[in-house]
Scaffold this active site. Structure first.
Site, PDB file in Angstrom:
ATOM      1  N   SER A 130      -2.050  -8.055  -3.234  1.00 53.89           N
ATOM      2  CA  SER A 130      -1.890  -9.493  -3.513  1.00 53.89           C
ATOM      3  C   SER A 130      -0.612 -10.039  -2.878  1.00 53.89           C
ATOM      4  O   SER A 130       0.352 -10.338  -3.573  1.00 53.89           O
ATOM      5  CB  SER A 130      -1.924  -9.767  -5.022  1.00 53.89           C
ATOM      6  OG  SER A 130      -1.143  -8.882  -5.774  1.00 53.89           O
ATOM      7  N   SER A 157       0.854  -1.176   0.000  1.00 57.37           N
ATOM      8  CA  SER A 157       0.000   0.000   0.000  1.00 57.37           C
ATOM      9  C   SER A 157       0.897   1.235   0.000  1.00 57.37           C
ATOM     10  O   SER A 157       1.823   1.336   0.800  1.00 57.37           O
ATOM     11  CB  SER A 157      -0.882   0.007   1.251  1.00 57.37           C
ATOM     12  OG  SER A 157      -1.693   1.156   1.294  1.00 57.37           O
TER      13      SER A 157
END
Length: 197
Positions: free
Chosen positions: A109, A37
């Site tokens: 992911s 992120s």
């Protein structure tokens, strides 16, 4: 999960992928951007979509937050739910690729096994892009304020802090997003896929 029925038969369309690709004058492809992120995945995906649009290509972005607001709104952030989140996105992507559309998927992911399953599902039309950025820089950027929340104890199981991220071992493209601007990142991807879209 319910019991799987034995009375399901796959529909085989008369119009095939090659017919749809001929109309669109392009080839279906899945460009999968993985990373922490704050690594620049969504920013890169948006800029890539604009560049491909300017090249006359039909694209669609699948973004982690958007998918979790709709199709995957029933999933949490356990390891099992994270894997199921990615599995569903992979299956949706497969349909888009069969339709001849270029999909740009921006997802943390975190697990290699999940990304390997996507590669096996999509095959030669899967392009894995590793948005490489040290967690310290991602935290400095903190575009969604998530790192602040994890440090304040408001979020648990956050990738890179108290949950694992397994870096790709053999990504098709590695982009050090902390060293290059968005345009340079996008051009790296375009250079890789240009002759196969």
């Amino acid at each position: 999960m319910g019991i799987k029925s034995n009375n399901i038969f796959c529909y085989d369309s008369i119009i095939k992928r090659e017919h749809r690709e001929r109309i669109l004058n392009q080839k279906g492809k899945l460009i999968w951007i993985t990373g922490f992120s704050g690594a620049g995945k969504s920013t890169m995906a948006s800029a890539l979509e604009v560049e491909l649009y300017n090249m006359g290509k039909l694209t669609y972005i699948l973004d982690g937050d958007n998918m979790r607001n709709g199709l995957n709104s029933d999933l949490g952030f356990s390891e099992e739910d994270r894997s199921e989140n990615i599995r569903r996105v992979a299956e949706v992507s497969k349909l888009f690729v069969d339709a001849g559309i270029i999909i740009i998927a921006a997802f943390i992911s975190p697990f290699r096994k999940d990304r390997n399953k996507i590669r096996n599902l999509i095959g030669k039309d899967y392009v894995e892009v590793f948005a490489n950025c040290p967690i310290e820089i991602c935290e400095q950027r903190d575009p969604k304020g998530l790192y602040s929340k994890i440090r304040n104890g408001q979020i648990k199981n956050f990738t890179g802090i108290d949950a694992v991220y397994e870096e790709p071992e053999n990504p098709d493209i590695t982009i050090n997003t902390y060293e290059h601007n968005v345009e340079e990142c996008v051009q790296s991807i375009i250079s890789y896929i240009r002759d196969d879209i």
